[in-house]
Design an enzyme around this catalytic site. Sequence first.
Site, short mmCIF file in Angstrom:
data_model
loop_
_atom_site.label_atom_id
_atom_site.label_comp_id
_atom_site.label_asym_id
_atom_site.label_seq_id
_atom_site.Cartn_x
_atom_site.Cartn_y
_atom_site.Cartn_z
N CYS A 264 0.81 -1.23 0.00
CA CYS A 264 0.00 0.00 0.00
C CYS A 264 0.84 1.27 0.00
O CYS A 264 0.63 2.17 -0.82
CB CYS A 264 -0.99 -0.02 1.16
SG CYS A 264 -0.24 0.10 2.81
N HIS A 312 -2.61 1.41 6.87
CA HIS A 312 -2.97 1.29 5.45
C HIS A 312 -3.15 2.68 4.85
O HIS A 312 -3.59 3.61 5.53
CB HIS A 312 -4.26 0.48 5.28
CG HIS A 312 -4.53 0.09 3.86
ND1 HIS A 312 -3.88 -0.94 3.24
CD2 HIS A 312 -5.37 0.63 2.93
CE1 HIS A 312 -4.30 -1.05 1.99
NE2 HIS A 312 -5.21 -0.10 1.78
N HIS A 324 -5.84 1.83 -4.26
CA HIS A 324 -4.93 1.31 -3.23
C HIS A 324 -4.53 -0.12 -3.56
O HIS A 324 -5.15 -0.78 -4.41
CB HIS A 324 -5.57 1.39 -1.84
CG HIS A 324 -6.67 0.39 -1.60
ND1 HIS A 324 -6.85 -0.25 -0.40
CD2 HIS A 324 -7.65 -0.10 -2.40
CE1 HIS A 324 -7.88 -1.06 -0.45
NE2 HIS A 324 -8.39 -1.00 -1.67
#
Length: 349
Positions: A264, A312, A324
Site C-alpha cells: 500500500c 494502510h 490502493h
Amino acid sequence: MAAHRKPRQRPRTGSAARTAATLAFAGAATAAALPGSAHAAPQPTPAQVKAKVDRLYHDAEVATEQYNGAKEKATAAARSLDALRDEAARRADRLNESRRALGSLAAAEYRSGGLDPAVQLLLSSDPDQYLQRASYVERAADRQAAEVDKVRRQVAEIAQLRAEAKEQLATLTARRADLEKHRTAVRTGLAEAQQLLDTLSPAERTAYDRSDTARGAGRADRGAPRLGAVQAPNARAAEAISFAFEALGKPYVWGATGPSSYDCSGLTQAAWRSAGVSLPRTTYTQINAGQRISRSELAPGDLVFFYSGVSHVGLYIGDGEMIHAPRPGAPVRVAPIDEMPFAGATRVA
C-alpha cells in the site's frame, strides 16, 4: 436341607481398587478413540473463516509497514557505516603521507645535527653562510613540530571515526534483527491465512473472493471511475493519479515498491515520486509528510489512511473513492474509502 447362599462380596480396597479404576479409565479412553464415539471440533463457518482471514491480513499489513520501516533504517545505517569506513580509509592515507613527510624531516635533522650550534659557528669559514643555514634549520624545526601536531590530530580523528563505525555496526545489526522479526511475522500471518482459506470448498472460496471484491457495494452501480473524469487540483496531483490508474491490476506484494507489484505505501510513494515528490516509505511516516486535512477537505491526490495504527494508505481520486493496494491476492484497484476505518488524510502538494 441347608439353604445355599451366594457368597457376600467384599468391597475392593487398596491395589485391587486402583487396578479396577485403571481398567475402567482405559476402557473409556478406548471407547472415545473409536469412530463415532466422540464429537470432532466443529468446522468454522465460511463467515468465521472470512473474519479470521481478514484479521490475519490486517495484522500482516501492520507487520509489513514495520518491516518497511526497519528496512529503511537498516539501509540508512548501512550507508552511514560505508561512509564512515570510506572516510576512515581516506584519513588513513593522509596520515601515512604525513608520517612519511615527518620521517623525511627527522632524517634531515639527524644528518645536520651532529655538532653543537656554537661549535659549528666557531669552525665555520663563513659565519654569515652558517647563520643563514641556521635560520633554515629553525624553520625546519617549526615545520617538524607542525607535522607532529598534524599527525596527532589525524590519529585522533581516525580513532573517532572507527569508534563511530563500531557504533553504527551495532545499530545495523539491531536493525537487521528487527527486519527479520517483522519479516517472520508477515510470513507467518500470511501462511496462516492461506491455510484457513484452503479449508473452504471451491464454492465457498468463490463466494469469499466475490464478497472481497464487492466490498462497499454501490460503486459498481455508478460504474468504474475513469482517469479523465478525475479533476485533480494541480499538475502534480494529476501525475500521481495517472500513475495510480496505470498500476490498476498489478499484484500486491508485501515490501514491494514497483514497478511490477506494490504494497500500500509502496504504491503511494511511487505515484508521488512520478510527480517529482519524495515521500517516506511507511504509512506512519507518510501521514506526516504533508498538510493534515479533514475528511471533508479531501481532494484528488490526497493520501487517505486507515485503522488506529495508521497501517494502510490509499490515493484519493474523488467521489469517496481511492486507488490502493489492498492485500495479498487482491490487486491494485479502486475502492470506497468507507470500506475501512478512516484514520486521517494528508495533502502532499
